[in-house]
Design a protein around this motif. Structure first.
Motif, PDB file in Angstrom:
ATOM      1  N   UNK A  31      43.343  96.612  -8.702  1.00  0.00           N
ATOM      2  CA  UNK A  31      44.602  97.092  -8.131  1.00  0.00           C
ATOM      3  C   UNK A  31      45.773  96.273  -8.682  1.00  0.00           C
ATOM      4  N   UNK A  32      46.791  96.945  -9.152  1.00  0.00           N
ATOM      5  CA  UNK A  32      47.926  96.278  -9.777  1.00  0.00           C
ATOM      6  C   UNK A  32      47.919  96.444 -11.283  1.00  0.00           C
ATOM      7  N   UNK A  33      46.756  96.735 -11.866  1.00  0.00           N
ATOM      8  CA  UNK A  33      46.649  97.045 -13.282  1.00  0.00           C
ATOM      9  C   UNK A  33      46.689  95.879 -14.240  1.00  0.00           C
ATOM     10  N   UNK A  34      47.054  94.705 -13.763  1.00  0.00           N
ATOM     11  CA  UNK A  34      47.080  93.504 -14.603  1.00  0.00           C
ATOM     12  C   UNK A  34      46.544  92.331 -13.794  1.00  0.00           C
ATOM     13  N   UNK A  35      46.096  91.328 -14.501  1.00  0.00           N
ATOM     14  CA  UNK A  35      45.623  90.115 -13.848  1.00  0.00           C
ATOM     15  C   UNK A  35      46.562  88.985 -14.259  1.00  0.00           C
ATOM     16  N   UNK A  36      47.177  88.362 -13.280  1.00  0.00           N
ATOM     17  CA  UNK A  36      48.026  87.191 -13.513  1.00  0.00           C
ATOM     18  C   UNK A  36      47.852  86.278 -12.309  1.00  0.00           C
ATOM     19  N   UNK A  37      47.425  85.066 -12.568  1.00  0.00           N
ATOM     20  CA  UNK A  37      47.128  84.124 -11.499  1.00  0.00           C
ATOM     21  C   UNK A  37      48.290  83.170 -11.262  1.00  0.00           C
ATOM     22  N   UNK A  38      48.498  82.806  -9.993  1.00  0.00           N
ATOM     23  CA  UNK A  38      49.515  81.810  -9.676  1.00  0.00           C
ATOM     24  C   UNK A  38      48.873  80.420  -9.673  1.00  0.00           C
ATOM     25  N   UNK A  39      49.626  79.408  -9.292  1.00  0.00           N
ATOM     26  CA  UNK A  39      49.127  78.032  -9.347  1.00  0.00           C
ATOM     27  C   UNK A  39      48.005  77.761  -8.350  1.00  0.00           C
ATOM     28  N   UNK A  40      47.822  78.666  -7.366  1.00  0.00           N
ATOM     29  CA  UNK A  40      46.727  78.494  -6.413  1.00  0.00           C
ATOM     30  C   UNK A  40      45.470  79.239  -6.846  1.00  0.00           C
ATOM     31  N   UNK A  41      45.570  80.037  -7.914  1.00  0.00           N
ATOM     32  CA  UNK A  41      44.423  80.783  -8.406  1.00  0.00           C
ATOM     33  C   UNK A  41      44.337  82.204  -7.889  1.00  0.00           C
ATOM     34  N   UNK A  42      45.360  82.676  -7.156  1.00  0.00           N
ATOM     35  CA  UNK A  42      45.367  84.042  -6.650  1.00  0.00           C
ATOM     36  C   UNK A  42      45.991  84.991  -7.660  1.00  0.00           C
ATOM     37  N   UNK A  43      45.446  86.206  -7.751  1.00  0.00           N
ATOM     38  CA  UNK A  43      45.991  87.232  -8.630  1.00  0.00           C
ATOM     39  C   UNK A  43      47.256  87.794  -7.970  1.00  0.00           C
ATOM     40  N   UNK A  44      48.413  87.538  -8.553  1.00  0.00           N
ATOM     41  CA  UNK A  44      49.685  87.945  -7.951  1.00  0.00           C
ATOM     42  C   UNK A  44      49.963  89.433  -8.090  1.00  0.00           C
ATOM     43  N   UNK A  45      49.238  90.137  -8.943  1.00  0.00           N
ATOM     44  CA  UNK A  45      49.442  91.575  -9.124  1.00  0.00           C
ATOM     45  C   UNK A  45      48.537  92.421  -8.236  1.00  0.00           C
ATOM     46  N   UNK A  46      47.512  91.820  -7.665  1.00  0.00           N
ATOM     47  CA  UNK A  46      46.550  92.575  -6.861  1.00  0.00           C
ATOM     48  C   UNK A  46      47.123  92.904  -5.488  1.00  0.00           C
ATOM     49  N   UNK A  47      46.640  93.991  -4.923  1.00  0.00           N
ATOM     50  CA  UNK A  47      47.015  94.367  -3.566  1.00  0.00           C
ATOM     51  C   UNK A  47      45.827  95.053  -2.911  1.00  0.00           C
ATOM     52  N   UNK A  48      45.778  95.053  -1.568  1.00  0.00           N
ATOM     53  CA  UNK A  48      44.624  95.650  -0.896  1.00  0.00           C
ATOM     54  C   UNK A  48      44.644  97.174  -0.963  1.00  0.00           C
ATOM     55  N   UNK A  49      43.463  97.742  -0.966  1.00  0.00           N
ATOM     56  CA  UNK A  49      43.280  99.190  -0.950  1.00  0.00           C
ATOM     57  C   UNK A  49      42.452  99.573   0.270  1.00  0.00           C
ATOM     58  N   UNK A  50      42.643 100.784   0.750  1.00  0.00           N
ATOM     59  CA  UNK A  50      41.751 101.343   1.762  1.00  0.00           C
ATOM     60  C   UNK A  50      41.042 102.517   1.110  1.00  0.00           C
ATOM     61  N   UNK A  51      39.734 102.525   1.235  1.00  0.00           N
ATOM     62  CA  UNK A  51      38.907 103.562   0.628  1.00  0.00           C
ATOM     63  C   UNK A  51      38.064 104.202   1.727  1.00  0.00           C
ATOM     64  N   UNK A  52      37.958 105.520   1.693  1.00  0.00           N
ATOM     65  CA  UNK A  52      37.086 106.242   2.610  1.00  0.00           C
ATOM     66  C   UNK A  52      36.096 107.065   1.799  1.00  0.00           C
ATOM     67  N   UNK A  53      34.907 107.224   2.357  1.00  0.00           N
ATOM     68  CA  UNK A  53      33.933 108.110   1.729  1.00  0.00           C
ATOM     69  C   UNK A  53      34.314 109.540   2.062  1.00  0.00           C
ATOM     70  N   UNK A  54      34.403 110.376   1.048  1.00  0.00           N
ATOM     71  CA  UNK A  54      34.671 111.795   1.225  1.00  0.00           C
ATOM     72  C   UNK A  54      33.594 112.535   0.444  1.00  0.00           C
ATOM     73  N   UNK A  55      32.691 113.159   1.192  1.00  0.00           N
ATOM     74  CA  UNK A  55      31.537 113.764   0.542  1.00  0.00           C
ATOM     75  C   UNK A  55      30.621 112.666   0.035  1.00  0.00           C
ATOM     76  N   UNK A  56      30.380 112.645  -1.272  1.00  0.00           N
ATOM     77  CA  UNK A  56      29.475 111.652  -1.859  1.00  0.00           C
ATOM     78  C   UNK A  56      30.217 110.574  -2.646  1.00  0.00           C
ATOM     79  N   UNK A  57      31.563 110.555  -2.555  1.00  0.00           N
ATOM     80  CA  UNK A  57      32.335 109.618  -3.384  1.00  0.00           C
ATOM     81  C   UNK A  57      33.367 108.846  -2.564  1.00  0.00           C
ATOM     82  N   UNK A  58      33.591 107.581  -2.921  1.00  0.00           N
ATOM     83  CA  UNK A  58      34.676 106.828  -2.294  1.00  0.00           C
ATOM     84  C   UNK A  58      36.015 107.273  -2.883  1.00  0.00           C
TER      85      UNK A  58
END
Length: 75
Positions: A31-58
């Motif tokens: 999520x965010x499409x790029x990886x860039x870490x800050x000084x604490x080691x966290x990916x600053x471009x990432x964000x949380x997603x919510x996924x639900x199963x619909x049929x046989x696919x998330x």
């Protein structure tokens, strides 16, 4: 990061992580499409997603800017 740090020492690896920015095709899977870490080691471009199963696919349902479908809400 270990190669860039030339060490497995945690502080040096964390420092090396903060120099890495990757927007290659494999990073597009994160999520965010790029990886860039800050000084604490966290990916600053990432964000949380919510996924639900619909049929046989998330399916991504949140946040709206990346949702593939509306969420199903229990009644």
């Amino acid at each position: 990061a270990i190669e860039a740090a030339r060490s497995a020492e945690p502080a040096r690896v964390t420092a090396a992580l903060s120099t890495i920015e990757d927007c290659s095709p494999i990073a597009k899977a994160v999520p965010g499409g790029c990886i860039k870490f800050d000084k604490t080691g966290l990916n600053t471009n990432a964000f949380p997603l919510m996924v639900q199963w619909k049929g046989v696919a998330p399916v991504t349902v949140y946040p709206p800017e990346v949702a593939k479908s509306a969420p199903v809400v229990a009644k």
